[in-house]
Design a protein around this motif. Structure first.
Motif, mmCIF file in Angstrom:
data_model
loop_
_atom_site.group_PDB
_atom_site.id
_atom_site.type_symbol
_atom_site.label_atom_id
_atom_site.label_comp_id
_atom_site.label_asym_id
_atom_site.label_seq_id
_atom_site.Cartn_x
_atom_site.Cartn_y
_atom_site.Cartn_z
ATOM 1 N N ALA A 142 -1.046 -5.626 -2.613
ATOM 2 C CA ALA A 142 -1.736 -6.649 -3.400
ATOM 3 C C ALA A 142 -0.834 -7.251 -4.473
ATOM 4 O O ALA A 142 -0.870 -8.463 -4.710
ATOM 5 C CB ALA A 142 -2.990 -6.063 -4.050
ATOM 6 N N VAL A 143 -0.021 -6.414 -5.118
ATOM 7 C CA VAL A 143 0.794 -6.886 -6.239
ATOM 8 C C VAL A 143 2.199 -7.270 -5.796
ATOM 9 O O VAL A 143 2.664 -8.385 -6.049
ATOM 10 C CB VAL A 143 0.854 -5.816 -7.347
ATOM 11 N N LEU A 144 2.898 -6.356 -5.134
ATOM 12 C CA LEU A 144 4.277 -6.649 -4.737
ATOM 13 C C LEU A 144 4.355 -7.673 -3.608
ATOM 14 O O LEU A 144 5.216 -8.550 -3.617
ATOM 15 C CB LEU A 144 4.988 -5.361 -4.319
ATOM 16 N N ALA A 145 3.456 -7.544 -2.621
ATOM 17 C CA ALA A 145 3.497 -8.465 -1.483
ATOM 18 C C ALA A 145 2.619 -9.692 -1.688
ATOM 19 O O ALA A 145 2.770 -10.687 -0.995
ATOM 20 C CB ALA A 145 3.070 -7.748 -0.204
ATOM 21 N N THR A 161 -7.225 -9.532 -0.712
ATOM 22 C CA THR A 161 -7.980 -8.304 -0.465
ATOM 23 C C THR A 161 -8.228 -8.104 1.024
ATOM 24 O O THR A 161 -8.091 -6.990 1.550
ATOM 25 C CB THR A 161 -9.325 -8.342 -1.218
ATOM 26 N N LEU A 162 -8.588 -9.175 1.721
ATOM 27 C CA LEU A 162 -8.846 -9.069 3.160
ATOM 28 C C LEU A 162 -7.575 -8.738 3.929
ATOM 29 O O LEU A 162 -7.610 -7.969 4.897
ATOM 30 C CB LEU A 162 -9.448 -10.383 3.682
ATOM 31 N N GLU A 163 -6.448 -9.294 3.518
ATOM 32 C CA GLU A 163 -5.182 -8.995 4.181
ATOM 33 C C GLU A 163 -4.757 -7.551 3.945
ATOM 34 O O GLU A 163 -4.240 -6.884 4.846
ATOM 35 C CB GLU A 163 -4.096 -9.960 3.697
ATOM 36 N N VAL A 164 -4.975 -7.063 2.723
ATOM 37 C CA VAL A 164 -4.679 -5.661 2.432
ATOM 38 C C VAL A 164 -5.559 -4.753 3.282
ATOM 39 O O VAL A 164 -5.095 -3.750 3.833
ATOM 40 C CB VAL A 164 -4.889 -5.356 0.937
ATOM 41 N N GLY A 217 -1.873 -9.561 7.537
ATOM 42 C CA GLY A 217 -2.149 -8.201 7.110
ATOM 43 C C GLY A 217 -1.741 -7.179 8.153
ATOM 44 O O GLY A 217 -1.235 -6.098 7.827
ATOM 45 N N TRP A 218 -1.964 -7.511 9.411
ATOM 46 C CA TRP A 218 -1.577 -6.636 10.526
ATOM 47 C C TRP A 218 -0.070 -6.395 10.515
ATOM 48 O O TRP A 218 0.387 -5.252 10.694
ATOM 49 C CB TRP A 218 -2.026 -7.283 11.830
ATOM 50 N N VAL A 219 0.715 -7.438 10.298
ATOM 51 C CA VAL A 219 2.175 -7.296 10.250
ATOM 52 C C VAL A 219 2.582 -6.416 9.075
ATOM 53 O O VAL A 219 3.449 -5.537 9.204
ATOM 54 C CB VAL A 219 2.854 -8.678 10.147
ATOM 55 N N TYR A 220 1.950 -6.619 7.918
ATOM 56 C CA TYR A 220 2.276 -5.792 6.755
ATOM 57 C C TYR A 220 1.936 -4.328 7.006
ATOM 58 O O TYR A 220 2.614 -3.423 6.496
ATOM 59 C CB TYR A 220 1.556 -6.300 5.511
ATOM 60 N N GLY A 221 0.893 -4.064 7.771
ATOM 61 C CA GLY A 221 0.567 -2.685 8.119
ATOM 62 C C GLY A 221 1.694 -2.024 8.897
ATOM 63 O O GLY A 221 2.035 -0.852 8.667
ATOM 64 N N ILE A 222 2.288 -2.766 9.816
ATOM 65 C CA ILE A 222 3.419 -2.250 10.596
ATOM 66 C C ILE A 222 4.626 -2.029 9.693
ATOM 67 O O ILE A 222 5.324 -1.005 9.790
ATOM 68 C CB ILE A 222 3.760 -3.228 11.736
ATOM 69 N N VAL A 223 4.887 -2.971 8.800
ATOM 70 C CA VAL A 223 6.010 -2.841 7.877
ATOM 71 C C VAL A 223 5.827 -1.625 6.969
ATOM 72 O O VAL A 223 6.783 -0.877 6.709
ATOM 73 C CB VAL A 223 6.181 -4.119 7.033
ATOM 74 N N LYS A 224 4.606 -1.427 6.477
ATOM 75 C CA LYS A 224 4.326 -0.282 5.623
ATOM 76 C C LYS A 224 4.629 1.024 6.340
ATOM 77 O O LYS A 224 5.184 1.965 5.761
ATOM 78 C CB LYS A 224 2.866 -0.293 5.176
#
Length: 205
Positions: free
Chosen positions: A158-161, A165-168, A92-99
């Motif tokens: 949640a949908v595309l990636a 819920t916890l990772e989001v 989730g932390w990595v996805y936050g950076i990507v976002k």
């Protein structure tokens, strides 16, 4: 003439020898830590690179995917000491950076091109899901852009990636309860918007 050794001099030499040994040990520990850091980062890169490319491709398009993913991994490497130890939180932390990188890239693109959206390039694009096509990707972007940012961010992750819920929550730096609330609101909002367009698509399961 016999002279007793000065204890301070003798002790000082011993301390110097001890400091040398400690210094070598410190260098060895640092080398080991550096090797472990590199190995851990490489493992994460191999595991997440394909899914991150797919996520950015679906939200941003092929013209920005390489730059966004590459820049995100540079930040991940630089901030590796801040990465959560738990694997699910780390994802989730990595996805936050990507976002964050994706949002910046989209703002730049819109500013430069002066348009709200663009037609996906006609080049052949490899997608991990064989059911995806260019038209559905464009439609997904259009529908997501109808949502407020907070709800849109939650739906994208949640949908595309496919994040939990916890990772989001980790990616967006909010509580799991807030994520659930945003997804619920997004579902209701999209149903109303699509109904107004005379459609009954189930955008979110």
């Amino acid at each position: 003439m016999f002279r007793p050794r000065d204890p301070e001099v003798s002790g000082g030499a011993g301390e110097l020898l001890g400091e040398g040994a400690d210094h070598d040990g410190l260098l060895s520990d640092r080398a080991t830590a550096s090797e472990q850091r590199t190995a851990d980062f490489s493992a994460l890169f191999r595991a997440m690179h394909p899914e991150l490319r797919h996520f950015v491709l679906r939200r941003g398009g092929p013209e920005i995917v390489d730059d966004v993913v590459a820049e995100a991994f540079v930040v991940v490497w630089r901030r590796w000491d801040d990465a959560p130890a738990d694997p699910s939180r780390r994802r989730g932390w990595v996805y936050g950076i990507v976002k964050h990188k994706l949002a910046h890239a989209l703002r730049d693109r819109d500013r430069h091109l002066r348009v709200a959206s663009r037609v996906v390039a006609t080049a052949v694009i490899e997608l991990s899901d064989p059911g995806d096509d260019l038209a559905s990707i464009e439609e997904a972007r259009r529908v997501l852009d109808l949502l407020p940012r907070a709800e849109r961010d939650a739906v994208e992750l949640a949908v595309l990636a496919g994040l939990t819920t916890l990772e989001v929550a980790e990616a967006l730096q909010c509580s799991a309860t807030a994520v659930t609330s945003r997804l619920t609101k997004a579902r209701g909002r999209l149903r109303r918007l699509l109904a107004a367009e005379g459609r009954s698509d189930h955008v979110i399961g």
